[in-house]
Write a protein that holds these residues in place. Structure first.
Motif, PDB file in Angstrom:
ATOM      1  N   GLY A  76      40.635  35.586  21.433  1.00  7.33           N
ATOM      2  CA  GLY A  76      40.951  34.847  22.572  1.00  7.33           C
ATOM      3  C   GLY A  76      42.450  35.339  23.109  1.00  7.33           C
ATOM      4  N   ASP A  77      43.169  35.949  22.221  1.00  9.87           N
ATOM      5  CA  ASP A  77      44.433  36.410  22.677  1.00  9.87           C
ATOM      6  C   ASP A  77      43.999  37.785  23.527  1.00  9.87           C
ATOM      7  OD1 ASP A  77      45.684  34.497  21.121  1.00  9.87           O
ATOM      8  OD2 ASP A  77      46.319  35.814  19.422  1.00  9.87           O
ATOM      9  N   MET A  78      43.246  38.652  22.797  1.00  7.65           N
ATOM     10  CA  MET A  78      42.726  39.671  23.632  1.00  7.65           C
ATOM     11  C   MET A  78      42.341  39.408  25.022  1.00  7.65           C
ATOM     12  SD  MET A  78      39.969  41.791  24.567  1.00  7.65           S
ATOM     13  CE  MET A  78      38.726  41.128  23.518  1.00  7.65           C
ATOM     14  N   ARG A  79      41.361  38.517  25.217  1.00 14.52           N
ATOM     15  CA  ARG A  79      40.970  38.129  26.570  1.00 14.52           C
ATOM     16  C   ARG A  79      42.090  37.695  27.693  1.00 14.52           C
ATOM     17  NH1 ARG A  79      37.272  34.912  23.481  1.00 14.52           N
ATOM     18  NH2 ARG A  79      37.858  33.222  24.389  1.00 14.52           N
TER      19      ARG A  79
END
Lengths: 216, 256
Positions: A76-79
Motif C-alpha cells: 500500500g505504501d508503494m502504491r
C-alpha cells in the motif's frame, strides 16, 4: 507504531499533494474569473503563481525519490508513493492549463459573444473535478473518485457543443475570428483539465485497491 | 491456508502440523511450491518459516521432541513415508545455511565429498567438481587453487562453495536458509544472481529476513505468522497488493 520517520515522510508527502491540488484549483478559478471579467491583473497573478506550483511539484518529486531510495516502500505504501508522483504531475499540468487560459485573457481585447456562459460552466466543472479528485485522494475514497470521473462526460459534451457553436459564429461573423479562436483554445484547455482530473481519479483507485482502472 | 498457483508442482504440502514438545509450531500448512521457480518464505522471527523449510528435507527428524503430521510430497513421493531413505532424500533436497560451513579440507574435497559418498567414480570426480564450481559461479576464482583450504576463501566465496557442494550431488530442490545474512552487499548480489540462474534447473525455496531480497529473487512468496501460513502468492502481488492486513503490516515494516 514503528518506522516513525518513514510515516512522517509519508504524511508530509500527502500534505504536499493536497496543497498542490488546492493551489492548482485556485489558479483555475482565478483564470476563469479573469476570463469572465477580462481582468488582466488577475490573469498576471495566475501566471506568477505558477512558479510556486512548479516548486511544490519539484518538492513532491524529491520527496518520492527519497522515500523510494531510503525507505523502499512496498504494498500500500508503494502504491501511495507512486500515485502521489503521478497525481502531482497531473495537477501541475492542470495548473499549466490555467496559465495558458490566463495568457489568452491578456490577448482578448473585446467583449466576447454568448458562448462564454458554457465556457464558465466548464470552468466550474473542471474546478469541482479537481477538488473532488483531491478529496478522494485525501480520504482514500475510490467511490468518490469513480463518481468524479463521470463529470468528464459533461465536459466532453460541453466541449463538443460549444466548439461547434463558436465555429458557427466565426463563420457568420468574420470580425470575431480572433477572439473566437482564442475561446476555442480555452475550451480545449478546460477539456484537458477534466482529463487530468480523471487520471487523478484512476491513481486514487489504484492507490486504494491495487486495481488498475481506466476512467477517462 | 492452501494455495495453488497453477504451475507444475514440485513440492506439495498438505495439512502440515508440527510440534516441538507441547509447542504447536506449524498449523495446517498447505502449499504447492512450483517447479523451477524461487519461492521465498518470509515472516518475523519465530513464525515457523525455518521450521517449515526444514520439514522439506526432514531436518527436523534430528530434534527428539519434534512431532510432525501431514503430507509432504516431492515430485509425487511422500517424503514422510516409512520406506524413504533420509540420506537419499537429503541428496535430492540440498540445503544451504545462514553461515557458510565449508568442511576443513580443500576446495576440491569439499565439492567431491558428496559425490564420493554417493558412489561417484574417481575418474568422474574432476568433471563433477568443475561443473559444480562453474554452476556455483566460483570456478573462475578458484580453478588454479583447488587444493587450497576452503577456509581461506572469503565469506561470500565460502557460501558459493557450499552451494557448489550442494549442486555436486545433483539435487532436485535447494533449500536456502537466510543464505546472505552473513554476507556483504556484493557477495549478496552474486548469490542472488546465482539463485536466479539456478532456478532454470532446480526448484528453490529460500527463507529470508530481507524483504527486498525476497522481492528481488523470488517468483512466489509465502508469509508466515505464529505458525500459520497467512498468505501465498506471486511475489509481485504480495509486494504490490497483499490481500491480508498482517502481510501488509509486515512487509511495510509496521509490526510492533
Amino acid at each position: 507504531m514503528t518506522r516513525t520517520r518513514y510515516q512522517q515522510n509519508l504524511d508530509l508527502l500527502k500534505d504536499n499533494v493536497i496543497k498542490i491540488g488546492e493551489e492548482a484549483r485556485r489558479s483555475i478559478d482565478n483564470a476563469m474569473i479573469s476570463l469572465e471579467n477580462l481582468d488582466v491583473d488577475l490573469a498576471n497573478k495566475v501566471i506568477e503563481d505558477d512558479q510556486a506550483i512548479d516548486e511544490l511539484d519539484d518538492s513532491i518529486e524529491k520527496c518520492v525519490h527519497q522515500l523510494i531510495a531510503r525507505q523502499s516502500p512496498t504494498a500500500g505504501d508503494m502504491r501511495f508513493v507512486t500515485s502521489c508522483l503521478k497525481i502531482s504531475i497531473d495537477v501541475e499540468r492542470m495548473a499549466d492549463m490555467a496559465v495558458d487560459i490566463a495568457a489568452i485573457v491578456k490577448r482578448i481585447d473585446e467583449k466576447h459573444a454568448r458562448p462564454i456562459t458554457e465556457i464558465i460552466e466548464m470552468g466550474t466543472i473542471a474546478s469541482l473535478m479537481l477538488q473532488q479528485s483531491i478529496d478522494a485522494f485525501k480520504e482514500i475514497d475510490p467511490e468518490l473518485a469513480k463518481e468524479t470521473s463521470k463529470e468528464d462526460d459533461k465536459m466532453d459534451e460541453l466541449f463538443s457543443s460549444t466548439s461547434r457553436e463558436i465555429i458557427e459564429m466565426m463563420t457568420n461573423d468574420k470580425t470575431i475570428i480572433d477572439n473566437a479562436s482564442h475561446l476555442l483554445f480555452v475550451l480545449r484547455y478546460l477539456e484537458r483539465i477534466g482529463d487530468h482530473a480523471c487520471n487523478i481519479c484512476e491513481s486514487v483507485v489504484y492507490m486504494a485497491s491495487g486495481e488498475r482502472v481506466y476512467l477517462n | 491456508m492452501s494455495s495453488d498457483l497453477g504451475k507444475k508442482t514440485e513440492i506439495q504440502v498438505k495439512d502440515l502440523n508440527l510440534w516441538y514438545g507441547d509447542n504447536h509450531a506449524l498449523h495446517d500448512v498447505s502449499i504447492n511450491i512450483p517447479k523451477n521457480s524461487v519461492t521465498a518464505l518470509i515472516g518475523p522471527s519465530g513464525c515457523g518459516k525455518s521450521t517449515f523449510l526444514r520439514c522439506l528435507n526432514r531436518m527436523n527428524d534430528l530434534i527428539p521432541s519434534c512431532r510432525i503430521e501431514g503430507d509432504v510430497h516431492i515430485d509425487g513421493e511422500n517424503i514422510y513415508s516409512k520406506n524413504i531413505d533420509v540420506v537419499d532424500l537429503r541428496k535430492r533436497v540440498g540445503m544451504v545455511f545462514q553461515k557458510p560451513n565449508p568442511f576443513p579440507m580443500s576446495i576440491y574435497d569439499n565439492v567431491s565429498y558428496g559425490p564420493k559418498i554417493h558412489g561417484a567414480k574417481k575418474s568422474d570426480l574432476d568433471g563433477i567438481v568443475e561443473d559444480a564450481l562453474k554452476s556455483g559461479a566460483l570456478w573462475k576464482e578458484v580453478s588454479d587453487r583447488l587444493q587450497s583450504s576452503a577456509l581461506d576463501l572469503s565469506g561470500g566465496q565460502q557460501q558459493r562453495l557450499c552451494i557448489a557442494r550442494t549442486l555436486a550431488v545433483k539435487p532436485e530442490v535447494i533449500l536456502f536458509d537466510e543464505p546472505c545474512s552473513a554476507l556483504d552487499p556484493l557477495s549478496t548480489s552474486k548469490i542472488e544472481d546465482l539463485i536466479l540462474e539456478l532456478k532454470k534447473d532446480y526448484t528453490i525455496v529460500i527463507v529470508t529476513h530481507n524483504m527486498q531480497q525476497a522481492a528481488r529473487v523470488s517468483d512466489h512468496t509465502a508469509f508466515f505468522l505464529v505458525g500459520d501460513m497467512v498468505e501465498f502468492g506471486k511475489t509481485e502481488q504480495i509486494f504490490e497488493s497483499p490481500q491480508e492486513k498482517s502481510t501488509e503490516d509486515y512487509i511495510t515494516g509496521r509490526f510492533g
